[in-house]
Design a protein around this motif. Sequence first.
Motif, PDB file in Angstrom:
ATOM      1  N   ARG A 814     -13.171  30.317  63.276  1.00  0.00           N
ATOM      2  CA  ARG A 814     -13.875  30.125  64.366  1.00  0.00           C
ATOM      3  C   ARG A 814     -14.390  28.117  64.553  1.00  0.00           C
ATOM      4  NH1 ARG A 814     -17.037  34.196  67.005  1.00  0.00           N
ATOM      5  NH2 ARG A 814     -18.812  32.366  66.625  1.00  0.00           N
ATOM      6  N   ARG A 815     -14.001  27.434  65.060  1.00  0.00           N
ATOM      7  CA  ARG A 815     -15.063  26.440  65.150  1.00  0.00           C
ATOM      8  C   ARG A 815     -15.965  26.184  66.545  1.00  0.00           C
ATOM      9  NH1 ARG A 815     -10.158  26.323  64.296  1.00  0.00           N
ATOM     10  NH2 ARG A 815      -9.493  26.477  66.049  1.00  0.00           N
ATOM     11  N   GLY A 816     -17.209  24.998  65.735  1.00  0.00           N
ATOM     12  CA  GLY A 816     -18.249  25.080  66.719  1.00  0.00           C
ATOM     13  C   GLY A 816     -18.004  23.668  67.785  1.00  0.00           C
ATOM     14  N   SER A 817     -18.462  23.967  68.527  1.00  0.00           N
ATOM     15  CA  SER A 817     -19.326  21.963  69.215  1.00  0.00           C
ATOM     16  C   SER A 817     -19.658  21.374  68.352  1.00  0.00           C
ATOM     17  CB  SER A 817     -19.132  22.600  70.096  1.00  0.00           C
ATOM     18  OG  SER A 817     -21.067  23.109  70.408  1.00  0.00           O
ATOM     19  N   THR A 818     -20.492  21.800  67.373  1.00  0.00           N
ATOM     20  CA  THR A 818     -21.260  20.882  66.385  1.00  0.00           C
ATOM     21  C   THR A 818     -20.491  19.803  66.037  1.00  0.00           C
ATOM     22  OG1 THR A 818     -20.840  22.224  64.602  1.00  0.00           O
ATOM     23  CG2 THR A 818     -22.639  22.397  66.336  1.00  0.00           C
ATOM     24  N   GLY A 819     -18.868  20.167  65.892  1.00  0.00           N
ATOM     25  CA  GLY A 819     -17.964  18.892  64.764  1.00  0.00           C
ATOM     26  C   GLY A 819     -18.350  19.615  63.368  1.00  0.00           C
ATOM     27  N   SER A 820     -19.080  20.271  62.779  1.00  0.00           N
ATOM     28  CA  SER A 820     -18.305  20.289  61.589  1.00  0.00           C
ATOM     29  C   SER A 820     -17.418  21.905  61.913  1.00  0.00           C
ATOM     30  CB  SER A 820     -19.871  21.055  61.015  1.00  0.00           C
ATOM     31  OG  SER A 820     -20.214  21.857  59.570  1.00  0.00           O
ATOM     32  N   ILE A 835     -13.047  20.198  74.604  1.00  0.00           N
ATOM     33  CA  ILE A 835     -14.656  20.515  74.603  1.00  0.00           C
ATOM     34  C   ILE A 835     -15.594  20.659  73.529  1.00  0.00           C
ATOM     35  CG2 ILE A 835     -15.381  22.362  75.409  1.00  0.00           C
ATOM     36  CD1 ILE A 835     -13.752  23.932  76.269  1.00  0.00           C
ATOM     37  N   ALA A 836     -14.667  20.479  72.282  1.00  0.00           N
ATOM     38  CA  ALA A 836     -15.032  19.960  71.177  1.00  0.00           C
ATOM     39  C   ALA A 836     -15.263  18.781  70.707  1.00  0.00           C
ATOM     40  CB  ALA A 836     -13.879  19.798  69.547  1.00  0.00           C
ATOM     41  N   VAL A 837     -16.214  18.587  69.687  1.00  0.00           N
ATOM     42  CA  VAL A 837     -16.500  17.204  69.738  1.00  0.00           C
ATOM     43  C   VAL A 837     -16.162  16.640  68.365  1.00  0.00           C
ATOM     44  CG1 VAL A 837     -18.819  16.955  70.695  1.00  0.00           C
ATOM     45  CG2 VAL A 837     -18.790  17.759  68.176  1.00  0.00           C
ATOM     46  N   PHE A 838     -16.201  14.914  68.291  1.00  0.00           N
ATOM     47  CA  PHE A 838     -16.030  14.445  66.582  1.00  0.00           C
ATOM     48  C   PHE A 838     -16.143  14.961  65.467  1.00  0.00           C
ATOM     49  CE2 PHE A 838     -14.189  10.896  69.369  1.00  0.00           C
ATOM     50  CZ  PHE A 838     -13.487  11.153  69.551  1.00  0.00           C
ATOM     51  N   PRO A 839     -15.853  14.780  64.310  1.00  0.00           N
ATOM     52  CA  PRO A 839     -16.782  15.236  63.255  1.00  0.00           C
ATOM     53  C   PRO A 839     -18.110  14.131  63.061  1.00  0.00           C
ATOM     54  CG  PRO A 839     -14.457  14.939  62.734  1.00  0.00           C
ATOM     55  CD  PRO A 839     -14.782  14.212  64.214  1.00  0.00           C
ATOM     56  N   LYS A 840     -19.419  14.809  62.940  1.00  0.00           N
ATOM     57  CA  LYS A 840     -21.114  13.790  62.959  1.00  0.00           C
ATOM     58  C   LYS A 840     -20.441  12.773  61.316  1.00  0.00           C
ATOM     59  CE  LYS A 840     -23.414  17.205  64.319  1.00  0.00           C
ATOM     60  NZ  LYS A 840     -24.472  16.579  65.542  1.00  0.00           N
ATOM     61  N   ALA A 841     -20.784  10.954  61.969  1.00  0.00           N
ATOM     62  CA  ALA A 841     -20.618  10.353  61.089  1.00  0.00           C
ATOM     63  C   ALA A 841     -21.514  11.152  60.249  1.00  0.00           C
ATOM     64  CB  ALA A 841     -21.397   9.311  62.189  1.00  0.00           C
ATOM     65  N   ALA A 842     -23.143  11.980  59.792  1.00  0.00           N
ATOM     66  CA  ALA A 842     -22.943  11.837  58.928  1.00  0.00           C
ATOM     67  C   ALA A 842     -23.136  12.881  58.153  1.00  0.00           C
ATOM     68  CB  ALA A 842     -25.175  12.623  59.509  1.00  0.00           C
ATOM     69  N   ASP A 843     -21.883  13.943  58.498  1.00  0.00           N
ATOM     70  CA  ASP A 843     -21.256  14.726  57.506  1.00  0.00           C
ATOM     71  C   ASP A 843     -20.108  14.403  57.061  1.00  0.00           C
ATOM     72  OD1 ASP A 843     -22.989  16.648  58.223  1.00  0.00           O
ATOM     73  OD2 ASP A 843     -21.816  17.223  60.046  1.00  0.00           O
ATOM     74  N   LEU A 844     -19.974  12.815  57.639  1.00  0.00           N
ATOM     75  CA  LEU A 844     -17.972  12.463  57.242  1.00  0.00           C
ATOM     76  C   LEU A 844     -19.219  11.083  55.578  1.00  0.00           C
ATOM     77  CD1 LEU A 844     -15.938  11.303  60.377  1.00  0.00           C
ATOM     78  CD2 LEU A 844     -15.278  12.841  58.074  1.00  0.00           C
ATOM     79  N   ASP A 845     -20.396  10.893  56.258  1.00  0.00           N
ATOM     80  CA  ASP A 845     -20.699  10.495  55.338  1.00  0.00           C
ATOM     81  C   ASP A 845     -21.385  10.594  53.922  1.00  0.00           C
ATOM     82  OD1 ASP A 845     -21.826   7.064  55.276  1.00  0.00           O
ATOM     83  OD2 ASP A 845     -23.810   7.444  54.478  1.00  0.00           O
ATOM     84  N   ALA A 846     -21.615  11.931  54.321  1.00  0.00           N
ATOM     85  CA  ALA A 846     -22.041  12.760  53.092  1.00  0.00           C
ATOM     86  C   ALA A 846     -20.607  12.490  52.225  1.00  0.00           C
ATOM     87  CB  ALA A 846     -22.964  14.082  53.625  1.00  0.00           C
ATOM     88  N   LEU A 847     -20.007  12.393  52.562  1.00  0.00           N
ATOM     89  CA  LEU A 847     -18.284  13.527  51.851  1.00  0.00           C
ATOM     90  C   LEU A 847     -18.088  11.723  50.887  1.00  0.00           C
ATOM     91  CD1 LEU A 847     -16.475  15.064  54.376  1.00  0.00           C
ATOM     92  CD2 LEU A 847     -17.397  15.605  52.472  1.00  0.00           C
TER      93      LEU A 847
END
Length: 977
Positions: A814-820, A835-847
């Motif tokens: 299951r994937r949500g519209s949060t981008g995570s 309908i979904a959104v891009f991965p969040k920049a903050a989540d990517l930056d944390a990686l």
Amino acid sequence: MPEWKDTVNLPRTDFPMKANLPASEPETLARWAAMNLYRKIREARAGRPKFVLHDGPPYANGNIHMGTAMNKILKELVVKSRSMAGFDAPYVVGYDCHGLPIELQVDRELGPKKREMSTAEFCRACRAYAERFVGAMSEQFQRLGVLGTWDQPYLTMDFRYQAAIARAFGRFVEQGLVYKGKKPVHWCIHCRTALAEAEVEYEDHTSPSIYVEFLLDPSSAEELAKRIPALAGRQVSVLIWTTTPWTIPSNLAIAFHPEFDYAAYMVAEGDGKKGDGKVGRAVIVAEALAPKVAAATGKSFGPPIARMKGEQLEHIRFQHPLYARPSLGVLGDYVTLEAGTGAVHTAPGHGADDFNTGVKYGLEIYAPVGPAGHFLDTVELFGGKRVFDANPDIVEALKERKRLWHKESFSHQYPHCWRCHNPVIFLATSQWFISLDGVRLPAPRAAEGKPDQGRTLREAALDAIDNHVKWVPRWGHDRIYNMVANRPDWCISRQRAWGVPIPAVDCATCGTALTTPALVDKTAAVFEKYGADSWYERPIEDFIPEGLTCPSCGGTTFEREMNILDVWFDSGSSHEAVLSVWPELTWPADVYLEGTDQHRGWFQSSLLVGLGTRGRAPYREVVTNGFIVAEDGRKMSKSLGNSIEPEDIIKQSGADIIRLWVSMSDYTQEVRLSKEILARCVEAYRKIRNTMRYLLGNLYDFDPAADLVDPRKMEEVDRYILARYAEVGLRILRAYEAHDYGTIFQALNTFTTVDLSAFYNDISKDRMYTFAARSRERRSAQSALYQMADGLTRLMAPILSFTADELWRFLPGRRGSTGSPRPERAEGREESVHIAVFPKAADLDALVDRDLLDRWARLIDLREQVLAEIEPLRKDKRIGSSLQAKAVVSATEAELAFLERYARQLPMLFIVSEVELRPTPTDVEAHTEARPRVTIERASGVKCERCWRYVPAVSSDPAWAGLCDRCQEALAEPVNG
């Protein structure tokens, strides 16, 4: 012996290897239509910050071509990327439905029947024609995967839109910016209409170039002698140069630059020999151009007998070379020394500078040419002749009168009609104009933005260009700035029928033309109810406001204006008719995006209308795309046999290939297209698709809700590839925001082919295939694969809309519209990736772990060394698989300490069976660089029948025959079926 190959966790997925996009894309479109995808995206973004791209309306008169396809895809890349960035980004599509191209097509279709039709009936035929192509083009744009309001596009021929055009015109009237006057305009003698600057294209043309002599009029001989005594008692003339002989009959003046140095040269009559100072005439030309003039005409100029400034020739009369009338010496700062003689033939009815000079000196605005380009019968010698056809006759008449010095052909860029591509002329006619310089903008209405009070429309436009709009690419600023700075007043009247009639009338008594805010308001109300065609068939009283009188004679009887507004005013009013009316849109728009020709067209007309109606630009940012050319740089056309149609590409390869080509191209320049370029696109697409398929194939037994490993607990190589993915993801997000789609393709292509396919996927196969299905090591790799598959699908969705949507349906969990991709943050599975959104920049930056990336850059550099040493041995067939190899790495003490931390991972990294680390001998270390040395030996031991590594021993137990300890341990767990 058991079949150990059946126990390996090989990839499995129903995601097809062969895309077959021509067949699968229509199925996807049908699914989108059934679910009403555009509406669901809008619902998902409700309440989010707005982002509005205003769709510049393409002309509804034919099927789409690669140019319109590229432009529409670029617009959708903006809209989809902003939507997936979390903005509420509606896409209201539109069509330009008025104007000459449709008139001409309907003319051809109707034939003689048109003569039996009223103007209103003809306009209804034009409306039906436009409606036909609105439907066809909408289907074709949707086939490209473009989402928008296709069931309800805005049309410039809608009654409400036509009323908005009239009201926008009324704001200009209200501010005193509209006037009617006789001025030279670009005039197409084939289409029989005035043309705006945006409707003129400069094409190669060959004109007759002539040097013509004008004798001094006897009435000015005494005055000239006073000013220039050296010319007293001499025969004097002036020489002009022109490439439009047909304008000579309209000549009324000769212009000189007041500050240039001119000189008189004695030139003998007839034989061309040098004058002796007594025989021949003193011919005046600019001194700097005299050598070029002598060379061009074959005349010999002696030393100048007199010098003068141009200002000394003002008001001196010369004789017209064909007629018994004078030609006045006038001054003009526009005279240059780039070509000609420095003395400029001036016909006030046939040029902008000529007109302004004529007004300054009180000359008649003489333009004896009819709408079809024929001289009026009153023109002596040439009456009734078409102007271009009269050129040879005029040249011959000059020759007979011994006023022609020289004639030759001259190749240059000449204005042509953008519709019929025939040369145009400058012709002074009575037209409606919007003043750019003559009126200061008054204070705006309180409810509207505050304009730069006290500035002219041109000054306000230049300020907006400089200070209030972002231009992408930057050269777009200079292009439109120069065009606005140098353009004449806006000619807004057209001698056609299909469009919005100018809400103006002529006094039936004295002929005075007038329009008033009240007249416009009443007309707009009628248009909104009955359409603009009502102007031609409803009683004029329906449009005349109470108490309207002629300002010249007080008359109260009027005749309606029969010209229509410039179609660029129609489309330039789209922000008034659409942005401020549609509830999901905002004024101004965030972005306008069109081709380079629109700096002269829609960008400019929209800017001027916005300043006239609201005192500010209707856009915050303007993005420009170049035109499409063939691979060799030539223009694409059917006549040259190098055109490629969207329909053909879609039938052969699919719309996603067109979308990928758009993203691969530098759209800010001329964009090249050929079958070879498209073949490269197909190959790039295949590599990306196959890499994504590999990721999916290794997730067949992975449930993110149960199996996802926290990044902090992953194997280091998995954290490394996620860090690389995050770097790429952040780069892509920045590129989407900057409309830098070429960078997105490069980042996506490099990551999937180099980082994944050539590196990570390769070194992970051993773990994925041979480790226990539920082992921590395999789940760690699967977690990385899942997060990348999920994120990359989202990031590529605006570009590869069909393929990303297909990938989305095969992703597990299951994937949500949060981008995570993390299930505990999911809100439920979206029906489509769009309908979904891009991965969040903050989540990517944390990686992104910079130390981790640096460490693995060193390891990968060493891997390249190892592979380079193995390859010659494989070519010589001394080893087969790299698993038959043992890598011996000699390193300095410091480097060895670093490598020993990764001793367990090095065989996996190098895809060998064994790695031995040795210290570099002390005597060698002192004389070598820190980079390790690599040698390859044949691996010792026996081959495991399941993982194919060479190990010290394998089992002889019949139940585990031929297996290494690791494989036995892996098979102790249940095997995925």
